[in-house]
Design a protein around this motif. Sequence first.
Motif, PDB file in Angstrom:
ATOM      1  N   PRO A 127     -21.092 -13.618  10.864  1.00  0.00           N
ATOM      2  CA  PRO A 127     -20.091 -12.548  10.818  1.00  0.00           C
ATOM      3  C   PRO A 127     -20.032 -11.721  12.092  1.00  0.00           C
ATOM      4  CG  PRO A 127     -22.015 -11.938   9.548  1.00  0.00           C
ATOM      5  CD  PRO A 127     -22.232 -13.358   9.973  1.00  0.00           C
ATOM      6  N   GLN A 161     -15.643 -13.770   9.280  1.00  0.00           N
ATOM      7  CA  GLN A 161     -16.074 -12.747   8.326  1.00  0.00           C
ATOM      8  C   GLN A 161     -16.378 -11.470   9.092  1.00  0.00           C
ATOM      9  OE1 GLN A 161     -16.808 -12.500   4.650  1.00  0.00           O
ATOM     10  NE2 GLN A 161     -16.633 -10.456   5.547  1.00  0.00           N
ATOM     11  N   VAL A 163     -17.409  -7.337   9.177  1.00  0.00           N
ATOM     12  CA  VAL A 163     -18.073  -6.260   8.454  1.00  0.00           C
ATOM     13  C   VAL A 163     -17.645  -4.940   9.102  1.00  0.00           C
ATOM     14  CG1 VAL A 163     -20.241  -5.201   7.754  1.00  0.00           C
ATOM     15  CG2 VAL A 163     -20.044  -7.702   7.833  1.00  0.00           C
ATOM     16  N   ASN A 184     -11.344 -11.376   4.199  1.00  0.00           N
ATOM     17  CA  ASN A 184     -12.407 -11.670   5.164  1.00  0.00           C
ATOM     18  C   ASN A 184     -13.007 -10.405   5.773  1.00  0.00           C
ATOM     19  OD1 ASN A 184      -9.907 -11.300   6.496  1.00  0.00           O
ATOM     20  ND2 ASN A 184     -10.607 -12.402   8.320  1.00  0.00           N
ATOM     21  N   ALA A 186     -15.492  -7.170   4.854  1.00  0.00           N
ATOM     22  CA  ALA A 186     -16.433  -6.421   4.017  1.00  0.00           C
ATOM     23  C   ALA A 186     -16.717  -5.099   4.723  1.00  0.00           C
ATOM     24  CB  ALA A 186     -17.709  -7.220   3.802  1.00  0.00           C
ATOM     25  N   ARG A 226     -18.003  -6.776  -1.785  1.00  0.00           N
ATOM     26  CA  ARG A 226     -17.818  -6.680  -0.328  1.00  0.00           C
ATOM     27  C   ARG A 226     -18.300  -5.351   0.238  1.00  0.00           C
ATOM     28  NH1 ARG A 226     -12.116  -7.839   1.333  1.00  0.00           N
ATOM     29  NH2 ARG A 226     -11.420  -7.344  -0.774  1.00  0.00           N
ATOM     30  N   ASN A 261     -24.962  -8.817  -1.574  1.00  0.00           N
ATOM     31  CA  ASN A 261     -23.854  -8.989  -0.634  1.00  0.00           C
ATOM     32  C   ASN A 261     -24.341  -9.183   0.798  1.00  0.00           C
ATOM     33  OD1 ASN A 261     -22.215  -8.628  -2.853  1.00  0.00           O
ATOM     34  ND2 ASN A 261     -21.812  -6.474  -2.431  1.00  0.00           N
ATOM     35  N   ILE A 265     -23.586 -12.438   3.005  1.00  0.00           N
ATOM     36  CA  ILE A 265     -22.714 -12.316   4.185  1.00  0.00           C
ATOM     37  C   ILE A 265     -23.496 -12.571   5.471  1.00  0.00           C
ATOM     38  CG2 ILE A 265     -21.412 -10.621   5.557  1.00  0.00           C
ATOM     39  CD1 ILE A 265     -20.396  -9.502   2.838  1.00  0.00           C
TER      40      ILE A 265
END
Length: 270
Positions: A127, A161, A163, A184, A186, A226, A261, A265
């Motif tokens: 990510p 992904q 964050v 996509n 979080a 997420r 999570n 992730i």
Amino acid sequence: MKIIDAHIHFCREPYFDQIAELAGHKNTSEHLKSRYAAHNIVQGVVMGNRGLQLSEHQYPDYLSYCVGLDSTCFKAEEAVQQAYWVEKHLQRKNCVGIKLYPGYNHFYIYDPSVDPFYQLAMQYKKPVAVHTGLTATSNALLKYSHPMVLDEAAVRYPQVQFVMCHIGNPWLVDAIAVIGKNKNVAADLSGILEGRIDSMPDFFARKHGYINFFKTWLEYLDDYDRLLYGTDWPLANIANYIEFVAHIIPERHHDKVFFDNANRIYDLGL
């Protein structure tokens, strides 16, 4: 309950030493490890803010890290070399992602100059964490760290992904809109508290308006798969932060937000 702290900093510098003391901690690996053990925190994820040399990123085994990129990585004359070093980091097992600091380094995260790093993130299936919201220095520019910048990045790079660090605080409504729209994206819940709070019940009473607003929009999102627990260590007191997140997240979702999570992730394998 096992916990993963999905957003910390790990630097022995005077600034970090001072803010650790204000939070009731010591900015040392030994102290952090002891506090983690006391609260059943089994792993931390360091948001790298050092150089790109591999030797600058040596961490104890209870920490993983995201390699941090500053503005030099997006200069044409340096991009190839910087991408080479980022790839070397991503090949390490304990390097679990890339961290971008757009507000501090004055660039939009959807600029084409960032493409090589997104390509690496996709190649290694790791990510990209992005600083969003307020900044710690006054020379940063908030237009680059507003959570809305993640909307365009998420659309342009649907296989990445993202964050959203600090859940875009204080632009919580905008942050929730971006997360809700883009599957996509979080968010971690770090960096909202600062220092040590002597009485959390008093804090909840004094800040009830803000906290109720926060909880309302988390309930509106209604997607606790997420959201990631994080502290922004050493900015905040660890015990305070666990109590804060436990207060704003419904108990039935605690395992997801505190552990599952981040484990999924960041692919921590815990």
